[in-house]
Design a protein around this motif. Sequence first.
Motif, PDB file in Angstrom:
ATOM      1  N   LEU A  75      54.013  35.384  33.792  1.00 62.69           N
ATOM      2  CA  LEU A  75      53.960  36.728  34.619  1.00 62.69           C
ATOM      3  C   LEU A  75      52.538  36.806  35.137  1.00 62.69           C
ATOM      4  O   LEU A  75      51.581  36.640  34.483  1.00 62.69           O
ATOM      5  N   VAL A  76      52.397  36.693  36.423  1.00 66.88           N
ATOM      6  CA  VAL A  76      51.242  36.900  37.121  1.00 66.88           C
ATOM      7  C   VAL A  76      51.276  37.948  37.983  1.00 66.88           C
ATOM      8  O   VAL A  76      52.231  38.131  38.682  1.00 66.88           O
ATOM      9  N   GLU A  77      50.161  38.645  37.915  1.00 69.35           N
ATOM     10  CA  GLU A  77      50.184  39.916  38.719  1.00 69.35           C
ATOM     11  C   GLU A  77      49.358  39.767  39.967  1.00 69.35           C
ATOM     12  O   GLU A  77      48.466  39.187  39.794  1.00 69.35           O
ATOM     13  N   LEU A  78      50.087  40.097  41.024  1.00 71.66           N
ATOM     14  CA  LEU A  78      49.580  39.701  42.545  1.00 71.66           C
ATOM     15  C   LEU A  78      48.998  41.144  42.849  1.00 71.66           C
ATOM     16  O   LEU A  78      49.378  41.948  42.642  1.00 71.66           O
TER      17      LEU A  78
ATOM     18  N   LEU B 112      32.938  30.377  42.471  1.00 72.00           N
ATOM     19  CA  LEU B 112      33.623  31.802  42.184  1.00 72.00           C
ATOM     20  C   LEU B 112      35.086  31.631  42.251  1.00 72.00           C
ATOM     21  O   LEU B 112      35.882  32.373  41.530  1.00 72.00           O
ATOM     22  N   LEU B 113      35.576  30.987  43.484  1.00 66.03           N
ATOM     23  CA  LEU B 113      36.915  31.116  43.963  1.00 66.03           C
ATOM     24  C   LEU B 113      37.622  30.150  42.826  1.00 66.03           C
ATOM     25  O   LEU B 113      38.794  30.488  42.266  1.00 66.03           O
ATOM     26  N   PHE B 114      36.920  29.106  42.578  1.00 69.13           N
ATOM     27  CA  PHE B 114      37.496  28.099  41.491  1.00 69.13           C
ATOM     28  C   PHE B 114      37.640  28.918  39.929  1.00 69.13           C
ATOM     29  O   PHE B 114      38.573  28.642  39.130  1.00 69.13           O
TER      30      PHE B 114
ATOM     31  N   GLN C   7      40.827  31.359  35.808  1.00 68.63           N
ATOM     32  CA  GLN C   7      41.158  32.478  34.941  1.00 68.63           C
ATOM     33  C   GLN C   7      42.749  32.991  35.245  1.00 68.63           C
ATOM     34  O   GLN C   7      43.225  33.211  34.332  1.00 68.63           O
ATOM     35  N   ALA C   8      42.756  32.990  36.371  1.00 68.10           N
ATOM     36  CA  ALA C   8      44.473  33.351  36.672  1.00 68.10           C
ATOM     37  C   ALA C   8      45.285  32.199  36.047  1.00 68.10           C
ATOM     38  O   ALA C   8      46.540  32.757  35.641  1.00 68.10           O
TER      39      ALA C   8
END
Length: 82
Positions: free
Chosen positions: A32-35, A14-16, A21-22
């Motif tokens: 642009l990455v939303e944290l 799931l983490l991978f 996906q990110a």
Amino acid sequence: MAEVARRHGVNPNLLFTWRRQAKRKASADAGLVELVPVVVAPEPAAPVSRVEIVLVGGERILVDADVDAGALARIVRALSRR
């Protein structure tokens, strides 16, 4: 990464998947990455064991498993006399 996932009770696959996906979203959004803030909570306390006692007269007593035996005996005697 798999070790961190297991340490926090998350399936490594799931983490991978989230990571993949990110990465896809980041490339689609031109970098642009939303944290999102994350807090890892401590393990929940063990559930409390309870004991239910039903007297002949139908009275119910619910106590924790670590109840003081002497106090419980006094309560049962008092209710039995009624």
